[in-house]
Design an enzyme around this catalytic site. Structure first.
Site, short mmCIF file in Angstrom:
data_model
loop_
_atom_site.label_atom_id
_atom_site.label_comp_id
_atom_site.label_asym_id
_atom_site.label_seq_id
_atom_site.Cartn_x
_atom_site.Cartn_y
_atom_site.Cartn_z
CB VAL A 237 -0.96 0.03 1.21
CG1 VAL A 237 -2.02 -1.04 1.08
CG2 VAL A 237 -0.19 -0.12 2.53
NE ARG A 239 3.56 7.20 -3.79
CZ ARG A 239 2.55 7.44 -2.97
NH1 ARG A 239 1.84 6.43 -2.48
NH2 ARG A 239 2.25 8.67 -2.60
CG ASP A 263 -4.46 0.35 -3.03
OD1 ASP A 263 -5.49 0.11 -3.69
OD2 ASP A 263 -4.22 1.47 -2.54
CD GLU A 268 -0.53 3.39 -9.06
OE1 GLU A 268 -1.07 4.43 -8.65
OE2 GLU A 268 0.13 2.60 -8.34
CG HIS A 287 -2.93 4.49 -5.78
ND1 HIS A 287 -1.74 4.92 -6.30
CD2 HIS A 287 -2.94 4.92 -4.49
CE1 HIS A 287 -1.06 5.59 -5.38
NE2 HIS A 287 -1.76 5.59 -4.28
#
Length: 323
Positions: A237, A239, A263, A268, A287
């Protein structure tokens, strides 16, 4: 309040693309009645409103706005990360920067506990069985008595540890300054490679809640994944680049670890054709662990607590000041 415009301007781009309307409303509820709060809905409104404001707040600010923001004393970043901001331009303009550190603690910690329980109790497999109308027992495990290593003991990491306490787990914290101790049963430093490897080797769950730095980039690499037990689950959770993605995909494909709840990812957003999407032992969320309706309320609390310092131009006293 100035007759020329608002004192506080909320920029149009919210965290994770969420509307900032709730944020502006929360600020109006918390700031003194004579403080004028305006929310910019368009780029033109941003250019019109920002020059009058003493505080500008949002996820990011365009460098072109800073030159005209002659009254701005503080940029209140709506996210914990701030490296994406034009920090040089803000510094040259004499603008202090605060962030949203601490705002994410309760919501992200609940997400972590949820995904850990999901893997422990095999909820995803049972959900798939229900969709197939299939009555078949598995072999769920217990979170009770397990070992959880948490990388990063800031607001998020501490909130994770607090919420794990009722499950009677053993916890190991990894932080930059181990001499500070922490809420975990043990604390090791990021530079204590033997201590980190030992923690990984005996962990049932490894939670990444640390910032991305040169020290932490790729901290979960092929060697770290090999050190983890085949049943261990990785939860990220923090980066995406904390984890070497190709090494993680390979480990999951070979069942070298029990699973991963991500997450955040690298890259990303995760491309639609990325192999992580199709792995049954990977759980991907976009995220989203940090955003709940209370996110903006907590964020407004930070700015409201700082208003007296802004009003008195005593910027050294700002809570969450990062620049």
């Amino acid at each position: 309040m100035t007759d020329d415009g608002p004192d506080v301007v909320v920029l149009r781009e919210g965290v994770h693309g969420v509307s900032t309307t709730e944020y502006a409303e929360a600020l109006r509820e918390r700031l003194p009645a004579d403080v004028n709060v305006a929310r910019a809905r368009t780029a033109d409104e941003e250019r019109e409103l920002v020059p009058s404001a003493r505080v500008v707040t949002g996820h990011r600010i365009d460098e072109s706005l800073i030159a005209d923001a002659t009254r701005m004393r503080v940029f209140a970043c709506a996210s914990a990360g701030y490296d994406h901001l034009p920090l040089g331009a803000l510094e040259d303009a004499g603008v202090a920067v605060t962030n949203a550190s601490g705002v994410h603690g309760p919501n992200i910690a609940e997400h972590v506990v949820g995904v850990v329980l999901q893997f422990a109790r095999e909820f995803r497999r049972f959900w798939r069985q229900q969709e197939r109308h299939e009555w078949r027992r598995g072999q769920a495990t217990e979170l009770y008595g397990s070992t959880v290593t948490v990388f990063g003991l800031g607001a998020i990491g501490q909130a994770v540890v607090d919420r794990l306490e009722p499950f009677s787990v053993d916890t190991v914290g990894v932080r930059y300054s181990p001499e500070k101790g922490g809420p975990t049963d043990e604390v090791v430093g990021f530079d204590d490679h033997r201590g980190v490897d030992d923690a990984l080797a005996r962990s049932d769950y490894v939670v990444l809640a640390c910032p991305l730095t040169e020290t932490t980039r790729g901290i979960i690499d092929a060697a770290a994944l090999t050190t983890m037990e085949p049943h261990a689950v990785l939860v990220n959770v923090g980066r995406g680049p904390l984890v070497e993605t190709d090494a993680l995909v390979a480990a999951l494909q070979k069942n070298a670890i029990g699973g991963a709840a991500l997450d955040v990812t690298d890259p990303e957003p995760l491309p639609p054709n990325h192999p992580l999407w199709d792995l049954e032992n990977a759980f991907i969320t976009p995220h989203a662990s940090g955003h709940t309706p209370r996110y903006y309320q907590r964020l407004a609390d930070v700015l409201a607590a700082n208003w007296a310092a802004v009003d008195a131009d005593e910027l050294d006293d700002l809570r969450n000041r990062v620049r």
